[in-house]
Design an enzyme around this catalytic site. Structure first.
Site, mmCIF file in Angstrom:
data_model
loop_
_atom_site.group_PDB
_atom_site.id
_atom_site.type_symbol
_atom_site.label_atom_id
_atom_site.label_comp_id
_atom_site.label_asym_id
_atom_site.label_seq_id
_atom_site.Cartn_x
_atom_site.Cartn_y
_atom_site.Cartn_z
ATOM 1 N N MET A 32 0.833 -1.208 0.000
ATOM 2 C CA MET A 32 0.000 0.000 0.000
ATOM 3 C C MET A 32 0.866 1.256 0.000
ATOM 4 S SD MET A 32 -3.395 -0.730 2.311
ATOM 5 C CE MET A 32 -2.553 -1.161 3.843
ATOM 6 N N HIS A 33 1.989 1.210 0.705
ATOM 7 C CA HIS A 33 2.893 2.362 0.702
ATOM 8 C C HIS A 33 3.429 2.643 -0.698
ATOM 9 C CE1 HIS A 33 4.036 2.931 5.236
ATOM 10 N NE2 HIS A 33 2.769 3.130 4.981
#
Length: 249
Positions: A229-230
């Site tokens: 997700m980062h």
């Protein structure tokens, strides 16, 4: 025993307090605080006389999460939050860890405290998982431990909205932790630690191993997902400008 920003205080022969006091950074995760915390828990690991750990901060601060510089380095792709495994220090510690969160717990600092076996909050202090305030998705195992410890519905609100909550507010929302006036948090933690220290160490270690085994098993997969997700959310100019403009506000 004192490192520069972490003091180890032997309260009794079987109880050790880990006091974070990086006053320059208000207990944000500077490299100095990070290194000293890792060294402190390694010292505890090597000393089998201890039966309980009390993790605490100083004055109004428990822990304040990433430094502005640290967040910008992640934003630029130079580092990842996994480079220093702060988030699972309490989870990986053999003996029970009490997070005596007498002061503000911000972002990764709040999350680190939630990985402890027993959590105590302060009525006056502010607690926030403020990752989304800066425009990036939560890391440090927040998407795992916040729902586990606070319940799914409250965790969704806390993580999505990135709002700030006084301990007194969280008490009204039904968090399962003891919430006390700031001045009483450490004393209560010591009482709990003394009760733990009455038990055989081998039994404490064995039971903690059993209780947290599912957390230890599931966490690595969640960390992988948070890193993915980062990659999607962190490396944007808007995030960079938010970190520069909103940090500390």
């Amino acid at each position: 025993m004192t490192h520069s920003v972490v003091e180890l205080i032997e309260i009794e022969s079987a109880i050790i307090q880990v006091k974070m006091q990086d006053r320059t950074h208000k207990n944000a995760f500077s490299q100095e605080l990070t290194d000293d915390l890792i060294q402190a828990f390694e010292y505890i690991r090597q000393n089998p006389k201890y039966k309980a750990v009390i993790l605490t901060g100083y004055d109004n601060y428990f822990a304040s999460g990433g430094t502005q510089e640290g967040l910008l380095r992640i934003q630029q792709g130079l580092t990842k939050f996994t480079d220093d495994n702060l988030y699972s220090l309490a989870l990986d510690c053999e003996i029970p860890v009490i997070a005596a969160m007498q002061g503000h717990g911000i972002g990764g600092g709040f999350v680190m405290g939630l990985f402890a076996d027993i959590v105590i909050l302060s009525r006056e202090s502010v607690y926030t998982a403020n990752f989304m305030k800066y425009g990036f998705t939560p890391g440090m195992g927040a998407t795992f431990i916040v729902p586990k410890k606070l319940g799914f519905s409250l965790a969704q609100e806390i993580l999505l909205n990135a709002g700030s909550y006084r301990g007194a507010d969280l008490e009204k929302r039904g968090v399962p932790f003891k919430v006390l006036p700031r001045a009483e948090v450490l004393d209560y933690a010591v009482e709990l630690a003394q009760e733990l220290a009455e038990k055989p160490r081998n039994s404490l270690v064995t039971l903690k191993d059993h209780l947290v085994a599912p957390l230890r098993d599931q966490l690595p997969r969640v960390i992988e997902q948070e890193l993915m997700m980062h990659e999607k959310t962190f490396h944007h100019e808007e995030v960079k400008s938010r970190i520069k403009g909103l940090y500390g506000n």
